[in-house]
Write a protein that holds these residues in place. Sequence first.
Motif, mmCIF file in Angstrom:
data_model
loop_
_atom_site.group_PDB
_atom_site.id
_atom_site.type_symbol
_atom_site.label_atom_id
_atom_site.label_comp_id
_atom_site.label_asym_id
_atom_site.label_seq_id
_atom_site.Cartn_x
_atom_site.Cartn_y
_atom_site.Cartn_z
ATOM 1 N N GLY A 158 63.501 37.281 -52.667
ATOM 2 C CA GLY A 158 62.375 37.691 -53.248
ATOM 3 C C GLY A 158 61.765 36.556 -53.933
ATOM 4 N N GLY A 159 61.513 36.606 -55.258
ATOM 5 C CA GLY A 159 60.780 35.462 -55.873
ATOM 6 C C GLY A 159 59.350 35.038 -55.411
ATOM 7 N N ALA A 160 59.289 33.842 -55.218
ATOM 8 C CA ALA A 160 58.174 33.406 -54.994
ATOM 9 C C ALA A 160 57.436 34.052 -53.502
ATOM 10 C CB ALA A 160 58.072 31.695 -54.723
ATOM 11 N N GLY A 161 58.595 34.479 -52.705
ATOM 12 C CA GLY A 161 58.252 34.890 -51.483
ATOM 13 C C GLY A 161 57.625 36.301 -51.547
ATOM 14 N N THR A 162 57.982 36.961 -52.292
ATOM 15 C CA THR A 162 57.283 38.338 -52.713
ATOM 16 C C THR A 162 56.130 38.250 -53.261
ATOM 17 O OG1 THR A 162 59.634 39.316 -53.398
ATOM 18 C CG2 THR A 162 57.570 40.666 -54.226
ATOM 19 N N VAL A 163 55.723 37.095 -54.166
ATOM 20 C CA VAL A 163 54.539 36.802 -54.774
ATOM 21 C C VAL A 163 53.575 36.420 -53.440
ATOM 22 C CG1 VAL A 163 52.992 35.245 -56.429
ATOM 23 C CG2 VAL A 163 55.305 36.173 -56.858
ATOM 24 N N LEU A 164 53.967 35.678 -52.520
ATOM 25 C CA LEU A 164 53.185 35.135 -51.328
ATOM 26 C C LEU A 164 52.897 36.422 -50.656
ATOM 27 C CD1 LEU A 164 54.512 31.816 -50.406
ATOM 28 C CD2 LEU A 164 52.180 32.186 -50.925
ATOM 29 N N VAL A 165 53.857 37.316 -50.221
ATOM 30 C CA VAL A 165 53.570 38.419 -49.476
ATOM 31 C C VAL A 165 52.573 39.369 -49.787
ATOM 32 C CG1 VAL A 165 54.694 40.353 -48.470
ATOM 33 C CG2 VAL A 165 55.785 38.263 -48.118
ATOM 34 N N PHE A 166 52.669 39.679 -51.210
ATOM 35 C CA PHE A 166 51.654 40.601 -51.803
ATOM 36 C C PHE A 166 50.390 39.967 -52.065
ATOM 37 C CE2 PHE A 166 55.192 43.123 -52.234
ATOM 38 C CZ PHE A 166 54.527 44.428 -52.134
ATOM 39 N N ALA A 167 50.267 38.364 -52.375
ATOM 40 C CA ALA A 167 48.989 37.925 -52.205
ATOM 41 C C ALA A 167 48.512 37.909 -50.893
ATOM 42 C CB ALA A 167 49.178 36.576 -52.820
ATOM 43 N N GLY A 168 49.242 37.531 -49.891
ATOM 44 C CA GLY A 168 48.691 37.606 -48.426
ATOM 45 C C GLY A 168 48.052 39.124 -48.179
ATOM 46 N N LEU A 169 48.747 39.877 -48.380
ATOM 47 C CA LEU A 169 48.317 41.287 -48.317
ATOM 48 C C LEU A 169 47.099 41.528 -48.789
ATOM 49 C CD1 LEU A 169 51.477 43.599 -48.807
ATOM 50 C CD2 LEU A 169 50.377 42.919 -46.347
ATOM 51 N N ALA A 170 46.815 41.041 -50.219
ATOM 52 C CA ALA A 170 45.423 41.317 -50.615
ATOM 53 C C ALA A 170 44.488 40.841 -49.981
ATOM 54 C CB ALA A 170 45.578 41.197 -52.260
ATOM 55 N N VAL A 171 44.707 39.434 -49.572
ATOM 56 C CA VAL A 171 43.531 38.586 -48.783
ATOM 57 C C VAL A 171 43.154 39.261 -47.728
ATOM 58 C CG1 VAL A 171 42.975 36.352 -48.097
ATOM 59 C CG2 VAL A 171 44.164 36.548 -50.289
ATOM 60 N N LEU A 172 44.466 39.681 -47.003
ATOM 61 C CA LEU A 172 44.207 40.113 -45.499
ATOM 62 C C LEU A 172 43.353 41.274 -45.681
ATOM 63 C CD1 LEU A 172 44.743 39.983 -42.727
ATOM 64 C CD2 LEU A 172 46.918 41.312 -43.020
ATOM 65 N N VAL A 173 43.807 42.297 -46.470
ATOM 66 C CA VAL A 173 43.053 43.594 -46.604
ATOM 67 C C VAL A 173 41.493 43.285 -46.894
ATOM 68 C CG1 VAL A 173 43.039 45.703 -48.141
ATOM 69 C CG2 VAL A 173 45.084 44.844 -47.278
ATOM 70 N N ALA A 174 41.259 42.455 -47.932
ATOM 71 C CA ALA A 174 39.819 42.331 -48.557
ATOM 72 C C ALA A 174 39.189 41.636 -47.097
ATOM 73 C CB ALA A 174 40.088 41.141 -49.463
ATOM 74 N N ALA A 175 39.692 40.770 -46.363
ATOM 75 C CA ALA A 175 39.098 40.168 -45.122
ATOM 76 C C ALA A 175 38.792 41.398 -44.132
ATOM 77 C CB ALA A 175 40.037 39.158 -44.558
#
Length: 467
Positions: free
Chosen positions: A47-64
């Motif tokens: 997890g750690g930074a990877g979890t943060v990156l995954v959910f940040a990526g999800l938010a950006v992808l969904v917004a796009a």
Amino acid sequence: MPNTGVNAYPSRCRWLGLLGSLALAVGALSAGARSAADTGPALRASGGAGTVLVFAGLAVLVAAWMLMGRPADGQPPPDERWLNVTLTWWVAPLLLVPPLFSRDVYSYLAQGAMLAHGLDVYTHGPADLGGPTAVQIPQVWQHTPAPYGPAFLLVARAVAPLAEHPWVGTVVLRLAAVLAVAAIAALLPALARALGVDPAAALRLGVLNPLVLVHLIAGAHNDAPALALLLGGLLAATRRRAVLAAALVALAALVKAPAALALPVVCLVAAADRTWRAQLWTSARALGAAAGTVLAFTAVAGTGYGWISALTTPATSSSWSLTSSLGRLAADIAGTAPEGAVNVARLLGIVLAAAAIAVLGWRVVGRGSEPVAALAFAFAVLVALGPAFRPWYALWAVLPAAFAVRAPGVRRVVELACVVLVFVVMPDGFSPDGAELVLAVGGLGIGVGVVAAAERGISFRERQLAC
């Protein structure tokens, strides 16, 4: 004044989505469903930074994805070719990463290896195989039979030599899912034209959907080939090719059983506008083709019909669904053991789903409702009231809805449901603890901030150019 609106808006959606997909890919390297060699016997990612990156990526992808469907300054929406290129951009970063949001792909590899070793996957679990392949499977699935039909098991057996090389096996099965999604991307516009729906809108809702990207592609789920075969059957039905339509739907059901729900629909669609005698004959030929497909593939696979009794495998005692949750809540209130209440709630859910599907069928036959739209609603009912639920199950309703449902309000509800479901699973496929939830929320906040900053930056530049 420079023309910034027409070209900049679709372009920034594409780039935003690519940024989200890249963040998902990088995050998956540490937070995804990695092999046991990387995680140890607990199979939990760091997890750690990877979890943060995954959910940040999800938010950006969904917004796009959501912004892509929003009208912008009167400009025409993106066409099919542009959407297909965008799909390629968004898929590419996910091709070589560890599985995301589920470890099911390791079960596929184990089941193929079990067949290669002469084990009956409908009576044995991966624990009976043992070795480096079985250790990839979570404990809850170690002793459970495979709920998949013989058509998929033929594919799993073909990949069996890669079972002890989990990353390579995952990539091969993911490539099979990519081919299936490519077929879906070709079928959706054709089906939309046949039913009078905007092909580009169907492609956007049905294929660029983040649920498709994160579960069918990144998760490499076998729902992808099943859905491709199902849509192929529906397209054949719209072209009055009843035998081919029924054979494809039966083949889809031999991957995942819910596809069988479409068999009466393809019979109705293929026999439309014919005399009642011709309709009976068309339906008889279609049912004969479906039965022949089942018999032939089962004989070739040599697995028998044990998959029918194994269909309850996903509904474990701890599995989540609406009915299971209501059963546990009732047991908590009554102060009793949950097993009995959960079983009763699940049974009631199945009865209600059957009743709702019967009503939909009556509306199609008696009132002339659109059969494929009714199929989308039937799948939605089955998914919502079934004994087990996973976010990617929703795609069985979303894809038919993408080309068969015209009501803007209903389509909007489908979009919002997809947005919610994208965020309900952790990257390694396990339930989160408190620390992981904090990381996930933090990642979402970062993703939202990136999107807001991008929007403000574009608006500022457009204002400057307009001065």
